[in-house]
Design a protein around this motif. Structure first.
Motif, PDB file in Angstrom:
ATOM      1  N   MET A  64       1.216  -5.576 -17.025  1.00 14.26           N
ATOM      2  CA  MET A  64       2.106  -4.667 -17.734  1.00 14.26           C
ATOM      3  C   MET A  64       1.502  -3.272 -17.827  1.00 14.26           C
ATOM      4  SD  MET A  64       4.989  -6.043 -18.805  1.00 14.26           S
ATOM      5  CE  MET A  64       5.440  -4.903 -20.118  1.00 14.26           C
ATOM      6  N   VAL A  65       0.187  -3.200 -17.854  1.00 12.12           N
ATOM      7  CA  VAL A  65      -0.509  -1.922 -18.002  1.00 12.12           C
ATOM      8  C   VAL A  65      -0.570  -1.162 -16.686  1.00 12.12           C
ATOM      9  CG1 VAL A  65      -2.715  -0.813 -18.589  1.00 12.12           C
ATOM     10  CG2 VAL A  65      -1.895  -2.772 -19.932  1.00 12.12           C
ATOM     11  N   ILE A  66      -0.867  -1.850 -15.586  1.00  6.21           N
ATOM     12  CA  ILE A  66      -1.153  -1.157 -14.323  1.00  6.21           C
ATOM     13  C   ILE A  66       0.087  -0.781 -13.525  1.00  6.21           C
ATOM     14  CG2 ILE A  66      -3.420  -2.228 -14.162  1.00  6.21           C
ATOM     15  CD1 ILE A  66      -2.371  -4.171 -12.129  1.00  6.21           C
ATOM     16  N   GLY A  67       1.251  -1.314 -13.872  1.00  6.70           N
ATOM     17  CA  GLY A  67       2.478  -0.920 -13.201  1.00  6.70           C
ATOM     18  C   GLY A  67       2.809  -1.751 -11.977  1.00  6.70           C
ATOM     19  N   ILE A  68       3.987  -1.501 -11.422  1.00  3.38           N
ATOM     20  CA  ILE A  68       4.569  -2.371 -10.398  1.00  3.38           C
ATOM     21  C   ILE A  68       3.715  -2.488  -9.148  1.00  3.38           C
ATOM     22  CG2 ILE A  68       6.552  -2.710  -8.874  1.00  3.38           C
ATOM     23  CD1 ILE A  68       8.259  -1.273 -10.998  1.00  3.38           C
ATOM     24  N   ASP A  69       3.406  -1.368  -8.504  1.00  2.00           N
ATOM     25  CA  ASP A  69       2.708  -1.418  -7.214  1.00  2.00           C
ATOM     26  C   ASP A  69       1.350  -2.090  -7.328  1.00  2.00           C
ATOM     27  OD1 ASP A  69       4.846  -0.164  -6.035  1.00  2.00           O
ATOM     28  OD2 ASP A  69       3.970   1.850  -6.127  1.00  2.00           O
ATOM     29  N   SER A  70       0.575  -1.689  -8.320  1.00  2.00           N
ATOM     30  CA  SER A  70      -0.762  -2.271  -8.501  1.00  2.00           C
ATOM     31  C   SER A  70      -0.667  -3.741  -8.874  1.00  2.00           C
ATOM     32  CB  SER A  70      -1.534  -1.504  -9.574  1.00  2.00           C
ATOM     33  OG  SER A  70      -1.786  -0.174  -9.162  1.00  2.00           O
ATOM     34  N   CYS A  71       0.327  -4.079  -9.678  1.00  2.00           N
ATOM     35  CA  CYS A  71       0.544  -5.471 -10.083  1.00  2.00           C
ATOM     36  C   CYS A  71       0.761  -6.352  -8.855  1.00  2.00           C
ATOM     37  CB  CYS A  71       1.730  -5.551 -11.024  1.00  2.00           C
ATOM     38  SG  CYS A  71       2.283  -7.226 -11.394  1.00  2.00           S
ATOM     39  N   LEU A  72       1.653  -5.921  -7.971  1.00  2.00           N
ATOM     40  CA  LEU A  72       1.958  -6.702  -6.776  1.00  2.00           C
ATOM     41  C   LEU A  72       0.738  -6.830  -5.858  1.00  2.00           C
ATOM     42  CD1 LEU A  72       5.516  -5.287  -5.980  1.00  2.00           C
ATOM     43  CD2 LEU A  72       4.975  -7.535  -6.915  1.00  2.00           C
ATOM     44  N   LYS A  73      -0.026  -5.756  -5.742  1.00  2.00           N
ATOM     45  CA  LYS A  73      -1.211  -5.784  -4.871  1.00  2.00           C
ATOM     46  C   LYS A  73      -2.262  -6.755  -5.403  1.00  2.00           C
ATOM     47  CE  LYS A  73      -0.752  -1.062  -3.104  1.00  2.00           C
ATOM     48  NZ  LYS A  73      -1.316   0.318  -3.118  1.00  2.00           N
ATOM     49  N   VAL A  74      -2.540  -6.679  -6.699  1.00  2.00           N
ATOM     50  CA  VAL A  74      -3.546  -7.565  -7.296  1.00  2.00           C
ATOM     51  C   VAL A  74      -3.089  -9.011  -7.194  1.00  2.00           C
ATOM     52  CG1 VAL A  74      -4.724  -8.238  -9.422  1.00  2.00           C
ATOM     53  CG2 VAL A  74      -4.467  -5.816  -8.854  1.00  2.00           C
ATOM     54  N   CYS A  75      -1.829  -9.238  -7.502  1.00  2.00           N
ATOM     55  CA  CYS A  75      -1.287 -10.601  -7.497  1.00  2.00           C
ATOM     56  C   CYS A  75      -1.400 -11.236  -6.115  1.00  2.00           C
ATOM     57  CB  CYS A  75       0.170 -10.561  -7.942  1.00  2.00           C
ATOM     58  SG  CYS A  75       0.888 -12.176  -8.246  1.00  2.00           S
ATOM     59  N   LYS A  76      -1.099 -10.482  -5.087  1.00  4.39           N
ATOM     60  CA  LYS A  76      -1.139 -11.004  -3.726  1.00  4.39           C
ATOM     61  C   LYS A  76      -2.554 -11.364  -3.280  1.00  4.39           C
ATOM     62  CE  LYS A  76       3.033  -8.580  -2.200  1.00  4.39           C
ATOM     63  NZ  LYS A  76       3.582  -7.480  -1.365  1.00  4.39           N
ATOM     64  N   ARG A  77      -3.558 -10.764  -3.915  1.00  8.29           N
ATOM     65  CA  ARG A  77      -4.946 -11.032  -3.524  1.00  8.29           C
ATOM     66  C   ARG A  77      -5.527 -12.265  -4.197  1.00  8.29           C
ATOM     67  NH1 ARG A  77      -5.715  -5.145  -3.815  1.00  8.29           N
ATOM     68  NH2 ARG A  77      -6.582  -5.371  -5.910  1.00  8.29           N
ATOM     69  N   ILE A  78      -4.802 -12.836  -5.145  1.00 11.39           N
ATOM     70  CA  ILE A  78      -5.323 -13.982  -5.896  1.00 11.39           C
ATOM     71  C   ILE A  78      -4.631 -15.256  -5.427  1.00 11.39           C
ATOM     72  CG2 ILE A  78      -5.648 -14.992  -8.175  1.00 11.39           C
ATOM     73  CD1 ILE A  78      -5.584 -12.176  -9.322  1.00 11.39           C
ATOM     74  N   PRO A  79      -5.356 -16.203  -4.860  1.00  7.57           N
ATOM     75  CA  PRO A  79      -4.754 -17.433  -4.331  1.00  7.57           C
ATOM     76  C   PRO A  79      -3.966 -18.197  -5.395  1.00  7.57           C
ATOM     77  CG  PRO A  79      -7.027 -17.227  -3.588  1.00  7.57           C
ATOM     78  CD  PRO A  79      -6.820 -16.162  -4.626  1.00  7.57           C
TER      79      PRO A  79
END
Length: 342
Positions: free
Chosen positions: A298-313
């Motif tokens: 919620m803090v880092i915003g949409i683009d960063s959220c999606l990027k971080v999420c995709k990197r975590i199995p």
């Protein structure tokens, strides 16, 4: 003689087949037990199929209490409360240390967007459980920022070491998901293969429900409601063998001079978040993992959220946000699609 043996074998096979057929027809329907109660200032519920039909509520509540005595800020003599009060005799336990290391790892992955030392700011803004949102004035953020920072704490020999004694730990953003894991683990120990645990809306599930289907979870439509009494469903997902948690700015807030102040604090600025994020739902292998990331997303915003999420199995997310036209919009990871259909 041979014919008699063959006939006997045929009748034996028929007898077994009939026995199986009769069992399948008259076997008792699986009984799912449902328990619910209060914990951590919220509601817990557990629905499970216990192999021997035992009601495990007493054991569930005992386990929840044991967990709360470690990391619940609602209990004055819990481990975390004693740490916040700088009790020199308190030692960290397994529950606390598991939470601590999960939060620190998430902080590194999100550039400090989750920070369990944000407690003083949460309290100053009136959202800590012993705080007061009827503030006479807004806090002087610069007064608190010097003792906020996840790099200012570490564990050594089962002791939490603080760079500053004024540092306070606030794990409320991930405690409910973690406690759902703890109850789920208890159910597994008793041989339950089908269950759903929900603590404060943070869900951990395994197997199938009483209809033999995946568990159905509703994602709430983000409607501003500080009383937490209004509930409309945005969409429905179908899950099994995973956890799902949600963080949103539409609950736990107050309005001052026409401006909404969310309970989600940006650890870098010291102020409540002020962006177009309305809610983030995270699906992950465990409740602790999902709940540890939904708030910093919620803090880092949409683009960063999606990027971080995709990197975590094993992690996927579903984001509801305010578009440029002022209307609610949705975006989610590619892997989230599988949860939207049965």
């Amino acid at each position: 003689m041979k014919n008699k043996v063959v006939i006997s074998l045929v009748f034996g096979v028929i007898f077994v087949a009939l026995g199986i057929a009769v069992y399948l027809i008259i076997k008792p329907k699986a009984i799912y037990i449902h328990n619910e109660g209060e914990t951590q200032g919220t509601i817990y519920s557990a629905t499970y199929e216990e192999p021997e039909g035992k009601d495990l509520q007493d054991k569930i509540e005992k386990k929840i209490h044991e967990f709360d005595m470690s990391i619940s800020t609602y209990i004055p003599n819990s481990t975390i409360s004693r740490i916040n009060n700088n009790d020199p005799a308190v030692k960290t336990d397994l529950y606390f240390e598991t939470m601590f290391y999960a939060a620190q790892e998430a902080a590194r992955r999100t550039n400090g967007a989750i920070d369990i030392t944000v407690g003083p700011l949460v309290k100053a803004w009136g959202f800590f459980n012993f705080g007061n949102n009827k503030l006479s004035k807004f806090p002087n953020v610069s007064e608190f920022l010097p003792y906020v920072g996840y790099k200012k704490i570490h564990i050594k020999d089962h002791k939490l070491i603080k760079d500053d004694p004024r540092i306070m730990i606030d794990d409320n953003s991930l405690g409910e998901g973690y406690s759902s894991d703890i109850v789920a683990e208890l159910l597994k120990e008793y041989g339950c293969k089908n269950y759903m645990v929900d603590i404060g809306g943070e869900v951990v599930c395994k197997g199938l429900n009483s209809k033999g289907e995946k568990w159905t979870i509703g994602i709430n439509k983000p409607i501003d409601d500080s009383t937490s009494t209004i509930s409309q469903i945005q969409t429905v997902i179908h899950i099994t063998n995973c956890a799902v948690t949600t963080s949103g700015s539409y609950r736990k807030f107050y309005i001052r001079n026409g401006k909404k102040y969310s309970h989600i604090i940006n650890p870098h600025t010291g102020y409540p978040i002020d962006n177009n994020m309305l809610s983030v739902t995270v699906v992950a292998p465990t409740g602790l993992m999902a709940d540890t990331y939904d708030t910093p997303f919620m803090v880092i915003g949409i683009d960063s959220c999606l990027k971080v999420c995709k990197r975590i199995p094993g992690m996927d997310c579903y984001i509801i946000y305010t578009g440029k036209d002022g209307k609610n919009q949705v975006v989610y990871t590619e892997g989230f699609k599988k949860y939207l259909t049965k």
